[in-house]
Design an enzyme around this catalytic site. Structure first.
Site, PDB file in Angstrom:
ATOM      1  N   SER A 292       5.200   0.439   2.310  1.00  5.91           N
ATOM      2  CA  SER A 292       5.381  -0.986   2.558  1.00  5.91           C
ATOM      3  C   SER A 292       4.891  -1.443   3.923  1.00  5.91           C
ATOM      4  CB  SER A 292       6.855  -1.356   2.372  1.00  5.91           C
ATOM      5  OG  SER A 292       7.202  -1.248   1.017  1.00  5.91           O
ATOM      6  N   ASP A 303      -8.780  -1.605   8.038  1.00  2.00           N
ATOM      7  CA  ASP A 303      -9.760  -2.612   7.621  1.00  2.00           C
ATOM      8  C   ASP A 303     -10.497  -3.224   8.805  1.00  2.00           C
ATOM      9  OD1 ASP A 303      -9.129  -2.159   5.014  1.00  2.00           O
ATOM     10  OD2 ASP A 303      -8.283  -4.142   4.611  1.00  2.00           O
ATOM     11  N   LYS A 317       3.493   1.072  -2.116  1.00  2.00           N
ATOM     12  CA  LYS A 317       4.371  -0.062  -2.462  1.00  2.00           C
ATOM     13  C   LYS A 317       3.780  -1.333  -1.866  1.00  2.00           C
ATOM     14  CE  LYS A 317       8.922  -2.064  -1.902  1.00  2.00           C
ATOM     15  NZ  LYS A 317       8.432  -3.195  -1.077  1.00  2.00           N
TER      16      LYS A 317
END
Length: 454
Positions: A292, A303, A317
């Protein structure tokens, strides 16, 4: 007040449903009214004809339990006891073992041990099943009962019987309960490199990580060679703190977006100007227990090509839960959105794939112990993009880069191979070499994170 949380199922799961509000009842159709009449008929027959008298609140909670259990593994009802468990999980200061556990088919299953706790020291691992406490079978009981038995006066002994997938026979581990002081952020300096261990995403964690960077610099009397952000076995926590931690290392761009049921229900979170690490190399350590909020941070730094992600594929998750208060002592924890990394990727089921896969060679069970992830949970949300099952199950493939055995590592004094490899990578490559590694990772996993969305 609605409070977004992104956390793996932890400690105590009690599932139930909201009492039907008048506005909700008015919106249902005739067939739903018939179903509700049937429910009330069953409720009345149980109250009047069951062999033993049952308290109405027990029956209602059981019905609530059934409703939410049909949704997903992370929607749940929190009563007064669960609120207390949630408080102790974040505040610490209780006598126990330091375990995050869930219930699976009547058995207590370990999500992860917290670092530097009795359970961690005794070798309890994610995916273990606890079948007995002090020789007494606990199978078939409630999770609350098992948690209460494991807690107790600090210093008192306790024995757990463990069933570990990959091992032929159950085995016992003994330890002593201790005061569990859950420190979400700790730091140390190794080989002129700052190591920041992030164990949960409770309140003010972003500020604590920023403070840890300042403390590392002050301890060295200079800037370190780089930083290792260790989020292994971190089950997650508050969404705002995941954004805050990411913002410590990012100076611009999107960090994460969350999208609800409606196509227009999109919320984006962006970094503010300023990188507390001042561009120094960052390695992010993750494993199957990183979930999470941990995945939000790892995905954002990956990224944006700001940090090299290392270790094992994360938990997977990719959903957001909102805490909806029902009374002063109860609340509904409901899945309300999915979150996406800056490149638009959902980590649901698939998790974050490391730029460099590094097995934990110092764990003698790393090859035989199955990894427990979101995709293994019943009724988990399905990723909109179909995932290859072979990829999800590939955890222990031999890697020609790593030929050392657990015994050889012990002889060299290496008890945490993943951390050792991260430190060695920063020390060997330096800032320029790390940037080259990030550029290669960007080519391997191209994304659009470099675009600043406004």
């Amino acid at each position: 007040m609605k409070k977004p949380i992104v956390q793996a199922t932890a400690l105590v799961l009690t599932v139930a449903l909201l009492p039907a509000a008048t506005s909700a009842i008015s919106a249902v159709d005739a067939s739903t009214y018939r179903e509700m009449e049937q429910f009330m008929s069953v409720f009345d027959r149980v109250r009047t004809d069951y062999v033993d008298q049952v308290d109405d609140s027990v029956l209602i909670k059981g019905a609530i339990n059934g409703m939410l259990s049909s949704l997903d593994p992370h929607s749940s009802f929190l009563d007064a006891r669960d609120f207390d468990n949630l408080r102790t999980q974040t505040d610490g200061n209780y006598g126990g073992l330091g375990l995050s556990v869930t219930m699976e088919d009547g058995a207590v299953k370990v999500i992860a041990p917290f670092k530097d706790t009795p359970a961690d020291g005794a070798g309890v691992k994610a995916g273990d099943y606890i079948t007995h406490i002090d020789g007494e079978l606990i199978y078939g009981g409630t999770l609350d009962e098992a948690v209460e038995e494991m807690r107790g006066k600090p210093g008192t002994p306790i024995s757990l019987t463990i069933v570990r997938p990959g091992r032929d026979k159950p085995f016992d581990v003994s330890m002593k309960r201790a005061i569990i002081d859950l420190k979400p952020v700790t730091w140390e300096v190794k080989d002129d490199i700052g190591v920041i261990s992030l164990n949960s995403f409770s309140a003010d964690v972003g500020a604590d990580v920023k403070a840890a960077i300042g403390s590392i610099d002050k301890s060295l009397g200079k800037k370190p060679l780089g930083y290792v952000l260790d989020m292994r076995s971190n089950p997650g926590g508050l969404l705002d703190e995941a954004v805050a931690v990411s913002d410590v290392f990012l100076s611009r761009g999107e960090i994460v977006s969350q999208r609800g049921r409606s196509k227009s229900d999109i919320e984006r979170y962006f970094a503010k100007t300023g990188d507390a690490a001042q561009g120094l190399p960052v390695i992010v350590l993750i494993d199957a227990g990183s979930a999470s909020a941990s995945e939000i941070v790892a995905g954002a730094l990956q990224d944006h090509h700001r940090g090299l992600v290392m270790g094992e594929r994360s938990f997977g998750k990719g959903s957001v839960q909102t805490l909806l208060p029902l009374s002063n002592t109860s609340a509904l924890r409901l899945t309300t959105a999915r979150y996406y990394t800056p490149s638009g990727k959902s980590v649901q089921e698939g998790g974050i794939e490391p730029d460099i896969i590094v097995p934990q060679l110092s764990d003698p069970d790393y090859k035989t112990r199955p990894r427990f992830r979101e995709a293994d949970l019943r009724r988990h949300l399905i990723n909109e993009v179909k995932l290859d099952d072979a990829v999800l199950e590939e955890d222990t493939a031999d890697d020609p880069r790593f030929v050392q055995t657990t015994e050889e590592l012990k002889e060299q004094g290496i008890d945490d191979f993943q951390l050792h490899y991260a430190l060695e990578t920063i020390g060997r490559l330096g800032p320029k070499g790390m940037q080259t590694a990030l550029n290669r990772a960007a080519v391997k996993k191209p994304g659009k994170a470099a675009v600043v969305r406004k």
